[in-house]
Design a protein around this motif. Structure first.
Motif, PDB file in Angstrom:
ATOM      1  N   ARG A 149       0.726  -1.089  -0.132  1.00 29.90           N
ATOM      2  CA  ARG A 149       0.163  -0.091  -0.066  1.00 29.90           C
ATOM      3  C   ARG A 149       0.977   1.337   0.022  1.00 29.90           C
ATOM      4  NH1 ARG A 149      -3.535  -2.283   4.231  1.00 29.90           N
ATOM      5  NH2 ARG A 149      -2.784  -0.322   5.512  1.00 29.90           N
ATOM      6  N   ALA A 150       2.027   1.045   0.421  1.00 34.78           N
ATOM      7  CA  ALA A 150       2.952   2.355   0.575  1.00 34.78           C
ATOM      8  C   ALA A 150       3.905   2.373  -0.760  1.00 34.78           C
ATOM      9  CB  ALA A 150       3.817   2.368   2.020  1.00 34.78           C
ATOM     10  N   GLY A 151       3.588   1.361  -1.556  1.00 34.59           N
ATOM     11  CA  GLY A 151       4.044   1.230  -2.867  1.00 34.59           C
ATOM     12  C   GLY A 151       5.888   0.929  -2.841  1.00 34.59           C
ATOM     13  N   LEU A 152       5.856   0.218  -1.837  1.00 34.23           N
ATOM     14  CA  LEU A 152       7.343  -0.066  -1.314  1.00 34.23           C
ATOM     15  C   LEU A 152       7.504  -1.804  -1.443  1.00 34.23           C
ATOM     16  CD1 LEU A 152       7.778   2.089   1.474  1.00 34.23           C
ATOM     17  CD2 LEU A 152       8.880   2.524  -0.865  1.00 34.23           C
ATOM     18  N   THR A 153       8.598  -2.361  -1.603  1.00 38.91           N
ATOM     19  CA  THR A 153       8.566  -3.673  -1.582  1.00 38.91           C
ATOM     20  C   THR A 153       8.791  -4.238   0.085  1.00 38.91           C
ATOM     21  OG1 THR A 153      11.344  -3.485  -1.445  1.00 38.91           O
ATOM     22  CG2 THR A 153      10.186  -3.825  -3.652  1.00 38.91           C
ATOM     23  N   HIS A 154       8.466  -5.384   0.150  1.00 39.35           N
ATOM     24  CA  HIS A 154       8.499  -5.990   1.674  1.00 39.35           C
ATOM     25  C   HIS A 154       9.817  -6.196   2.214  1.00 39.35           C
ATOM     26  CE1 HIS A 154       8.464  -9.618   4.451  1.00 39.35           C
ATOM     27  NE2 HIS A 154       7.338  -9.086   4.677  1.00 39.35           N
ATOM     28  N   GLY A 155      10.707  -6.318   1.369  1.00 42.88           N
ATOM     29  CA  GLY A 155      12.226  -6.431   2.008  1.00 42.88           C
ATOM     30  C   GLY A 155      12.782  -5.120   2.411  1.00 42.88           C
ATOM     31  N   GLY A 156      12.247  -3.966   1.763  1.00 44.05           N
ATOM     32  CA  GLY A 156      12.625  -2.780   2.361  1.00 44.05           C
ATOM     33  C   GLY A 156      12.285  -2.333   3.756  1.00 44.05           C
ATOM     34  N   PHE A 157      11.420  -3.075   4.272  1.00 43.22           N
ATOM     35  CA  PHE A 157      10.823  -2.797   5.516  1.00 43.22           C
ATOM     36  C   PHE A 157      11.875  -2.718   6.642  1.00 43.22           C
ATOM     37  CE2 PHE A 157       9.144  -4.513   9.808  1.00 43.22           C
ATOM     38  CZ  PHE A 157       8.169  -3.740  10.014  1.00 43.22           C
ATOM     39  N   TYR A 158      12.943  -3.526   6.745  1.00 44.83           N
ATOM     40  CA  TYR A 158      13.771  -3.677   7.614  1.00 44.83           C
ATOM     41  C   TYR A 158      14.726  -2.472   7.670  1.00 44.83           C
ATOM     42  CZ  TYR A 158      11.359  -7.710   9.134  1.00 44.83           C
ATOM     43  OH  TYR A 158      10.376  -8.778   9.494  1.00 44.83           O
ATOM     44  N   ALA A 159      14.817  -1.764   6.439  1.00 46.86           N
ATOM     45  CA  ALA A 159      15.437  -0.720   6.682  1.00 46.86           C
ATOM     46  C   ALA A 159      15.044   0.648   7.315  1.00 46.86           C
ATOM     47  CB  ALA A 159      15.818  -0.237   5.097  1.00 46.86           C
ATOM     48  N   HIS A 160      13.753   0.368   7.642  1.00 47.43           N
ATOM     49  CA  HIS A 160      13.015   1.298   8.607  1.00 47.43           C
ATOM     50  C   HIS A 160      12.733   0.925   9.982  1.00 47.43           C
ATOM     51  CE1 HIS A 160      12.768   3.849   4.968  1.00 47.43           C
ATOM     52  NE2 HIS A 160      12.403   2.480   4.476  1.00 47.43           N
ATOM     53  N   PHE A 161      12.588  -0.395  10.001  1.00 46.29           N
ATOM     54  CA  PHE A 161      11.959  -0.855  11.726  1.00 46.29           C
ATOM     55  C   PHE A 161      12.539  -2.221  11.756  1.00 46.29           C
ATOM     56  CE2 PHE A 161       8.619   1.572   9.429  1.00 46.29           C
ATOM     57  CZ  PHE A 161       8.476   2.700  10.414  1.00 46.29           C
ATOM     58  N   ALA A 162      12.977  -2.103  13.223  1.00 44.72           N
ATOM     59  CA  ALA A 162      13.635  -3.499  13.463  1.00 44.72           C
ATOM     60  C   ALA A 162      12.755  -4.912  13.507  1.00 44.72           C
ATOM     61  CB  ALA A 162      14.087  -3.497  15.097  1.00 44.72           C
ATOM     62  N   SER A 163      11.532  -4.349  13.668  1.00 43.82           N
ATOM     63  CA  SER A 163      10.301  -5.627  13.565  1.00 43.82           C
ATOM     64  C   SER A 163       9.091  -5.106  13.385  1.00 43.82           C
ATOM     65  CB  SER A 163      10.532  -6.524  14.814  1.00 43.82           C
ATOM     66  OG  SER A 163      10.027  -5.560  16.052  1.00 43.82           O
ATOM     67  N   ARG A 164       8.037  -6.040  13.271  1.00 45.97           N
ATOM     68  CA  ARG A 164       6.631  -5.647  13.104  1.00 45.97           C
ATOM     69  C   ARG A 164       6.445  -4.942  14.668  1.00 45.97           C
ATOM     70  NH1 ARG A 164       1.877  -7.252  14.638  1.00 45.97           N
ATOM     71  NH2 ARG A 164      -0.108  -6.964  13.334  1.00 45.97           N
ATOM     72  N   ASP A 165       6.642  -5.464  15.609  1.00 52.79           N
ATOM     73  CA  ASP A 165       6.316  -4.803  17.112  1.00 52.79           C
ATOM     74  C   ASP A 165       6.989  -3.328  16.924  1.00 52.79           C
ATOM     75  OD1 ASP A 165       5.139  -7.228  17.714  1.00 52.79           O
ATOM     76  OD2 ASP A 165       6.626  -7.761  19.195  1.00 52.79           O
ATOM     77  N   ASP A 166       7.953  -3.290  16.463  1.00 52.75           N
ATOM     78  CA  ASP A 166       8.728  -1.875  16.504  1.00 52.75           C
ATOM     79  C   ASP A 166       7.581  -1.025  15.538  1.00 52.75           C
ATOM     80  OD1 ASP A 166      10.752   0.081  16.646  1.00 52.75           O
ATOM     81  OD2 ASP A 166      11.530  -0.183  14.899  1.00 52.75           O
ATOM     82  N   LEU A 167       7.397  -1.363  14.390  1.00 52.93           N
ATOM     83  CA  LEU A 167       6.474  -0.647  13.612  1.00 52.93           C
ATOM     84  C   LEU A 167       5.237  -0.523  14.345  1.00 52.93           C
ATOM     85  CD1 LEU A 167       5.341   0.401  10.912  1.00 52.93           C
ATOM     86  CD2 LEU A 167       4.467  -1.881  10.605  1.00 52.93           C
ATOM     87  N   VAL A 168       4.642  -1.268  15.234  1.00 53.63           N
ATOM     88  CA  VAL A 168       3.281  -1.236  15.757  1.00 53.63           C
ATOM     89  C   VAL A 168       3.422   0.143  16.694  1.00 53.63           C
ATOM     90  CG1 VAL A 168       1.603  -1.923  17.298  1.00 53.63           C
ATOM     91  CG2 VAL A 168       2.401  -3.414  15.180  1.00 53.63           C
ATOM     92  N   ALA A 169       4.522   0.097  17.626  1.00 48.82           N
ATOM     93  CA  ALA A 169       4.858   0.983  18.824  1.00 48.82           C
ATOM     94  C   ALA A 169       5.175   2.191  18.081  1.00 48.82           C
ATOM     95  CB  ALA A 169       6.230   0.935  19.483  1.00 48.82           C
ATOM     96  N   HIS A 170       5.736   2.471  17.087  1.00 50.42           N
ATOM     97  CA  HIS A 170       5.754   3.775  16.286  1.00 50.42           C
ATOM     98  C   HIS A 170       4.393   4.344  15.649  1.00 50.42           C
ATOM     99  CE1 HIS A 170      10.063   3.131  16.570  1.00 50.42           C
ATOM    100  NE2 HIS A 170      10.373   4.326  16.814  1.00 50.42           N
ATOM    101  N   ALA A 171       3.593   3.393  15.195  1.00 49.23           N
ATOM    102  CA  ALA A 171       2.409   3.738  14.816  1.00 49.23           C
ATOM    103  C   ALA A 171       1.504   4.136  15.848  1.00 49.23           C
ATOM    104  CB  ALA A 171       1.702   2.494  13.922  1.00 49.23           C
ATOM    105  N   VAL A 172       1.518   3.665  16.860  1.00 54.17           N
ATOM    106  CA  VAL A 172       0.818   4.212  18.036  1.00 54.17           C
ATOM    107  C   VAL A 172       1.195   5.734  18.046  1.00 54.17           C
ATOM    108  CG1 VAL A 172       0.458   3.889  20.531  1.00 54.17           C
ATOM    109  CG2 VAL A 172       0.287   1.846  19.076  1.00 54.17           C
ATOM    110  N   ASP A 173       2.630   5.949  18.287  1.00 56.25           N
ATOM    111  CA  ASP A 173       3.068   7.322  18.597  1.00 56.25           C
ATOM    112  C   ASP A 173       2.186   8.136  17.351  1.00 56.25           C
ATOM    113  OD1 ASP A 173       4.621   6.808  20.593  1.00 56.25           O
ATOM    114  OD2 ASP A 173       6.444   6.358  19.589  1.00 56.25           O
ATOM    115  N   ARG A 174       2.458   7.678  16.011  1.00 54.42           N
ATOM    116  CA  ARG A 174       1.913   8.447  15.033  1.00 54.42           C
ATOM    117  C   ARG A 174       0.246   8.751  15.282  1.00 54.42           C
ATOM    118  NH1 ARG A 174      -0.343  11.072  12.156  1.00 54.42           N
ATOM    119  NH2 ARG A 174      -0.085  11.489  10.102  1.00 54.42           N
ATOM    120  N   MET A 175      -0.477   7.689  15.699  1.00 57.94           N
ATOM    121  CA  MET A 175      -1.813   8.185  15.818  1.00 57.94           C
ATOM    122  C   MET A 175      -2.000   8.984  16.909  1.00 57.94           C
ATOM    123  SD  MET A 175      -3.649   4.389  15.338  1.00 57.94           S
ATOM    124  CE  MET A 175      -2.137   3.352  16.204  1.00 57.94           C
ATOM    125  N   PHE A 176      -1.193   8.853  18.169  1.00 57.09           N
ATOM    126  CA  PHE A 176      -1.485   9.909  18.983  1.00 57.09           C
ATOM    127  C   PHE A 176      -0.868  11.323  18.873  1.00 57.09           C
ATOM    128  CE2 PHE A 176      -2.799   6.109  21.643  1.00 57.09           C
ATOM    129  CZ  PHE A 176      -3.924   6.529  22.126  1.00 57.09           C
TER     130      PHE A 176
END
Length: 196
Positions: free
Chosen positions: A39-66
């Protein structure tokens, strides 16, 4: 060619925006890294260049929402919260627009029921976001001369969150809007706020 730090940060922001929208609608279990990156227009493999794990993403997404929720508080309550601002916040929070635009609205009605199952870092950030929102309401109540602003702020938040969660599950839109309207009216009446 190596991407600049600014490009990398922009990509990270795009991923977080998509994750925040997905979590508001589907909860944290509804996030698939592969779907999110697509959906972000990126490859799955590029994810780990930005986040250590899915849990790391979820924590930062919570920050983004708040971050969005804090902007709403600033818009309606500002530095010197008052009764009119609180009434306007209640009207906004319990509006048809907020009900229909889940992907942009406050995360509390969607995620409160599953917050205890969030990864630890995300759960702690969720709690900070919840406390910040409650504190904004408490300050507005206190400046309006309400006694026991602390206890009442929790009650007001619970009603706002519960009302929106309830309205969103209704299959009949008119019934959902009636629930929102009744809660707006009753909350403002109970709090002695100007009826709008």
């Amino acid at each position: 060619m190596r991407r600049s730090a600014a490009q990398k940060e922009e990509t990270r922001k795009r991923i977080l925006e998509e994750a925040a929208m997905a979590m508001r609608v589907q909860g944290h279990e509804g996030i698939s890294v592969a779907d999110l990156m697509k959906r972000a227009g990126l490859t799955h493999g590029g994810f780990y260049a930005h986040f250590a794990s899915r849990d790391d993403l979820v924590a930062h997404a919570v920050d983004r929402m708040f971050n969005d929720s804090r902007a709403i508080l600033r818009q309606y309550l500002g530095e010197k919260p008052d009764a009119d601002g609180l009434a306007a916040l209640i009207d906004f929070y319990l509006s048809e627009h907020a009900m229909l635009r889940m992907e942009q609205a406050c995360p509390l009605p969607t995620l409160s029921g599953e917050a205890s199952r969030l990864p630890k870092a995300a759960r702690l950030r969720f709690e900070v976001g919840l406390d910040t929102f409650r504190e904004g309401i408490r300050r507005a109540l206190e400046s309006s001369g309400v006694r026991d602003a602390e206890g009442l702020a929790s009650s007001v938040m619970a009603e706002m969150i519960g009302t929106m969660a309830m309205a969103r599950v209704m299959s009949d839109k008119d019934r959902a809007l009636a629930i929102l309207s009744a809660s707006r009216h009753n909350l403002k009446e109970r709090l002695g706020l100007a009826m709008k």
